[in-house]
Scaffold this active site. Structure first.
Site, PDB file in Angstrom:
ATOM      1  N   GLU A 211      -9.303  -9.674   3.379  1.00 36.98           N
ATOM      2  CA  GLU A 211      -9.649  -8.268   3.138  1.00 36.98           C
ATOM      3  C   GLU A 211     -11.023  -8.142   2.493  1.00 36.98           C
ATOM      4  OE1 GLU A 211      -6.487  -6.069   1.293  1.00 36.98           O
ATOM      5  OE2 GLU A 211      -7.760  -4.323   0.879  1.00 36.98           O
TER       6      GLU A 211
ATOM      7  N   SER B  46       0.837  -1.205   0.000  1.00 43.30           N
ATOM      8  CA  SER B  46       0.000   0.000   0.000  1.00 43.30           C
ATOM      9  C   SER B  46       0.868   1.250   0.000  1.00 43.30           C
ATOM     10  CB  SER B  46      -0.916   0.002   1.230  1.00 43.30           C
ATOM     11  OG  SER B  46      -0.170  -0.226   2.408  1.00 43.30           O
TER      12      SER B  46
ATOM     13  N   LYS C 223       4.450 -11.665   2.895  1.00 38.53           N
ATOM     14  CA  LYS C 223       3.021 -11.844   2.619  1.00 38.53           C
ATOM     15  C   LYS C 223       2.788 -11.904   1.111  1.00 38.53           C
ATOM     16  CE  LYS C 223      -0.191  -8.491   3.560  1.00 38.53           C
ATOM     17  NZ  LYS C 223      -0.805  -8.195   2.257  1.00 38.53           N
TER      18      LYS C 223
END
Ligand code: KIV
Length: 252
Positions: free
Chosen positions: A170, A35, A101
């Site tokens: 998510e 992000s 991840k």
């Protein structure tokens, strides 16, 4: 903590200064998220983020962190093949990550197995996977239909069986977040996945109210505090006592 029924907090960080604040606030896991493409680089997706970007920010966060588990995102196309995954995960681990991840489902099981067998702890990421935004047709809630929900649970179980030690989920209905947490032995970290996951993660800039747009599932914790340090501490406390996320942050 999952075994004891204790919830824990995860937050993103991209630099030394915020990493130190997060350490002082005793947040359990820090994620150097891709992000950073959005909130640091000003891009409209995470796709342009490179392995060098991730390594650079991991090194900076590492310098400020001696306490939290430090996890780093593998960026778009850095794990398209098993060889790429191994080479790029090694770069991130050498930059200071303690876990990597990856976004995706059962198709990643062999990669997860390979990495974990070679001493690299892995976190999976299912549900809305931003690196696949063009395939998903936008940033939309996932797993609303029964079939999609069942597939997501099967994906998460396949990742766990392959050796994943954490899973992020998510933007899914709260009921599916709960089902995932119950189905898996490893901790499930939710973001827009309801109150029943084992942990919550937020993007730092969202929870400080300084990103361009506050996602529905996030909360500005600085609004009720007088400084950043207290806002991060309040976030951790709200996750641990279950007051965040509230119904207005969840999807049906
Ligand atoms: O990149 C990121 O910040 C993430 C979180 C939203 C889970 O993957």
């Amino acid at each position: 903590m999952k075994a004891n029924g204790e919830k824990f907090a995860v937050i993103t960080a991209y630099d030394f200064t915020f990493s130190k604040l997060i350490e002082t606030a005793a947040i359990e896991v820090v994620l150097v998220g891709d992000s950073l493409g959005n909130v640091v680089q000003g891009r409209d997706s995470t796709l342009p983020v490179t392995i060098d970007d991730m390594a650079y920010h991991t090194e900076a966060v590492k310098r400020g962190n001696n306490r939290a588990l430090l996890m780093t995102d593998m960026p778009f196309m850095s794990y398209a093949t098993e060889v790429q995954a191994l080479d790029n995960a090694a770069i991130l681990m050498q930059a200071g990550a303690q876990m990597v991840k990856l976004e995706g489902g059962a198709w990643l099981a062999d990669t997860v197995y390979l990495l974990s067998q070679r001493g690299i702890p892995v976190c999976g990421h299912v549900g809305l996977t931003p690196q696949s935004v063009h395939k998903l047709g936008g940033y939309k809630v996932q797993g609303k239909e029964d079939q999609a929900a069942e597939l997501m649970i099967a994906d998460a179980l396949a990742l766990e069986d392959a050796g994943a030690e954490l899973i992020v989920v998510e933007c899914v209905p709260s009921a599916l977040g709960k089902q995932l947490a119950e189905a898996l032995t490893i901790p499930v970290i939710g973001i827009g996945a309801g109150p029943d996951t084992d942990a919550q993660v937020l993007v730092l800039h969202d929870m400080l109210g300084i990103s361009q747009r506050l996602p529905r599932f996030s909360k500005n914790f600085l609004e009720e505090q007088t400084c950043i340090q207290d806002a991060i501490t309040a976030y951790g406390a709200a996750v641990r006592d279950g007051t965040f996320p509230a119904p207005e942050h969840c999807f049906k």
